[in-house]
Scaffold this active site. Structure first.
Site, PDB file in Angstrom:
ATOM      1  N   HIS A 154       0.007 -11.636  -1.474  1.00 20.88           N
ATOM      2  CA  HIS A 154       0.940 -10.584  -1.879  1.00 20.88           C
ATOM      3  C   HIS A 154       0.669 -10.050  -3.286  1.00 20.88           C
ATOM      4  O   HIS A 154       0.547  -8.842  -3.492  1.00 20.88           O
ATOM      5  CB  HIS A 154       2.382 -11.098  -1.791  1.00 20.88           C
ATOM      6  CG  HIS A 154       2.749 -11.602  -0.435  1.00 20.88           C
ATOM      7  ND1 HIS A 154       2.534 -10.872   0.706  1.00 20.88           N
ATOM      8  CD2 HIS A 154       3.298 -12.769  -0.031  1.00 20.88           C
ATOM      9  CE1 HIS A 154       2.947 -11.552   1.759  1.00 20.88           C
ATOM     10  NE2 HIS A 154       3.402 -12.708   1.328  1.00 20.88           N
ATOM     11  N   CYS A 165       6.819 -15.539   5.228  1.00 22.14           N
ATOM     12  CA  CYS A 165       8.249 -15.585   5.528  1.00 22.14           C
ATOM     13  C   CYS A 165       8.536 -15.213   6.982  1.00 22.14           C
ATOM     14  O   CYS A 165       9.650 -15.406   7.461  1.00 22.14           O
ATOM     15  CB  CYS A 165       9.023 -14.653   4.600  1.00 22.14           C
ATOM     16  SG  CYS A 165       8.392 -12.964   4.576  1.00 22.14           S
TER      17      CYS A 165
END
Length: 444
Positions: free
Chosen positions: A11, A43
């Protein structure tokens, strides 16, 4: 023209490289990552494992090919061996054993975090799992059809542990959730919210075992049980979700680090070496709730830090505005969100803190359909009246409310400012006296 080397492409690294390539020309950009893929939304693993989404494809939002189309050179499955900060050279070895020596003008470290691996007897047995990478989730999913795996122990009742408990239960497994703490989600919520989540999990048949430490994973070659200081549980698979630590071993002796080993950075994401930046889970953040440096490993923080570093390495001065640690979870349709400090955390940090609590229907009572209760708790400092944190829970999406509280913490708003906040009223949406303003009005 600068040569910019990025180490790590999840990310934070992806956000940094996109910022550089989309906004600045004539830079040479080289990216290294030891994994075979980039930009995996970890996630979403529990959704994949729990069969709530069709597959993993949507959990990737960037590819090596797309980054290279923009002009960067990307080395995947390549391990960093050494960084010479004086000569500004990164030494790496790819999967074929080839050595790559890459010089740099600016270096961005986005090495992320690693799962904590406890020194427990039996942790090397077959069917002991970590769940961090795409490959971890893939392996767990491959094991699920195995008829010999009927009972799963999830060790660690933080966000990931709770999400995985739901996921394995949805797959028909008997799940035991174990944690050394007195409850689940202790970092993020106060006791009344944790109790709400505990009841939610128990109602689905998940066995909650708190206040106990795992001392051994039992079995000869495969998992047969878990032994704690308070009991023994027959299980066929163990998932270790105890937590994460910053992955900073490559440069921890060369750069200034935080108390947990994360690279310490300023608001420009610079480390203690001027031309070296650190972003994402391997770096610190400025926490507006405590008004000091902290470590909060969240994907949203990683993305923001990547954007800041991307601009700064290209000469545009941009400072982080800090974070509040805003987060959320949705388990069996119970949605809980929080930002800043809980009351328990605030008091443990020495604040003379208090909370303003309110629970009410979202809409007027005469709205009989699609009307549900919302819980809200606002934590504030009694002396300064500054908002320190907030928590909300409901069966509906109340996330926009926590965004407002996040901004309130960032801007050091007082609880009294919320008492007469201009919140519109329409029966389709809320009550004339909104639960947020009612909570604020209840503050002493």
């Amino acid at each position: 023209m600068s040569k910019i080397v990025l180490v790590g492409a999840n990310h934070a690294g992806t956000a940094a490289v996109n910022t550089i390539l989309d906004n600045y020309e004539n830079n040479e950009v080289v990216v290294f990552d030891r994994n075979s893929n980039i930009s995996f939304l970890g996630c979403g693993m529990a959704l994949w494992i729990g069969e709530q989404i069709k597959g993993p494809e949507g959990l990737f939002y960037m590819t090596k090919e797309r980054i290279e189309e923009k002009g960067a050179k990307v080395h995947l499955e390549t391990e960093i061996q050494h960084i010479d900060f004086e000569k500004k050279v990164v030494k790496a070895v790819n999967k074929n054993g080839e050595v790559i020596n890459e010089t740099y003008d600016k270096l961005i470290l986005a090495t992320g975090s690693l799962p904590i691996s406890p020194k427990i007897k039996g942790s090397n047995l077959e069917n002991v799992q970590f769940v961090k990478l795409y490959q971890d989730a893939q392996k767990a999913i491959e094991l699920l059809p195995n008829k010999d795996i009927k009972r799963v122990a999830v060790v660690g009742a933080g966000y990931i542990g709770v999400e995985l408990a739901e996921a394995f239960q949805r797959c028909g497994k008997k799940v035991t959730l174990i944690d050394a703490a007195e409850s689940c989600l202790t970092r993020y919520y106060d006791s009344e919210f944790r109790k709400k989540m505990e009841d939610n999990l128990r109602n689905k048949g998940i066995d909650l075992q708190f206040n106990q430490m795992v001392s051994e994973i039992k079995g000869d070659t495969k998992v047969e049980g878990v032994l704690t200081d308070k009991g023994e549980y027959d299980v066929d698979m163990v998932v270790l979700a105890i937590g994460f630590r910053p992955n900073t071993d490559i440069a921890k002796d060369s750069l200034e680090t935080f108390k947990n080993g994360a690279y310490k950075v300023n608001l420009n994401q610079q480390t203690s070496k001027e031309d070296v930046y650190a972003i994402g889970d391997c770096a610190t953040v400025y926490d507006n709730s405590i008004q000091d440096t902290n470590y909060i490993a969240l994907a949203t923080n990683a993305v923001r830090s990547g954007i800041v570093a991307g601009h700064n390495v290209c000469g545009t001065k941009l400072e982080s505005i800090g974070v509040q640690g805003s987060n959320g979870i949705s388990i069996y349709d119970l949605k809980m969100v929080s930002t800043g400090m809980t009351l328990e955390v605030a008091k443990s940090r020495g604040y003379d803190a208090e909370s303003a609590d309110w629970a009410d229907l979202q809409k007027p009572e005469f709205i009989e359909d699609d009307n549900t209760e919302v819980m809200v708790k606002i934590v504030y400092d009694k002396a300064t009246r500054r908002i320190l944190g907030a928590q909300m829970a409901s069966s509906i999406d109340i996330s926009m409310g926590i965004h407002m509280f996040s901004l309130a913490i960032q801007e050091q708003l007082t609880i009294d400012k919320l008492k007469l906040l201009d919140i519109f009223f329409l029966p389709h949406f809320n009550k004339p006296y909104n639960y947020i303003t009612m909570a604020a009005l209840s503050a002493k």
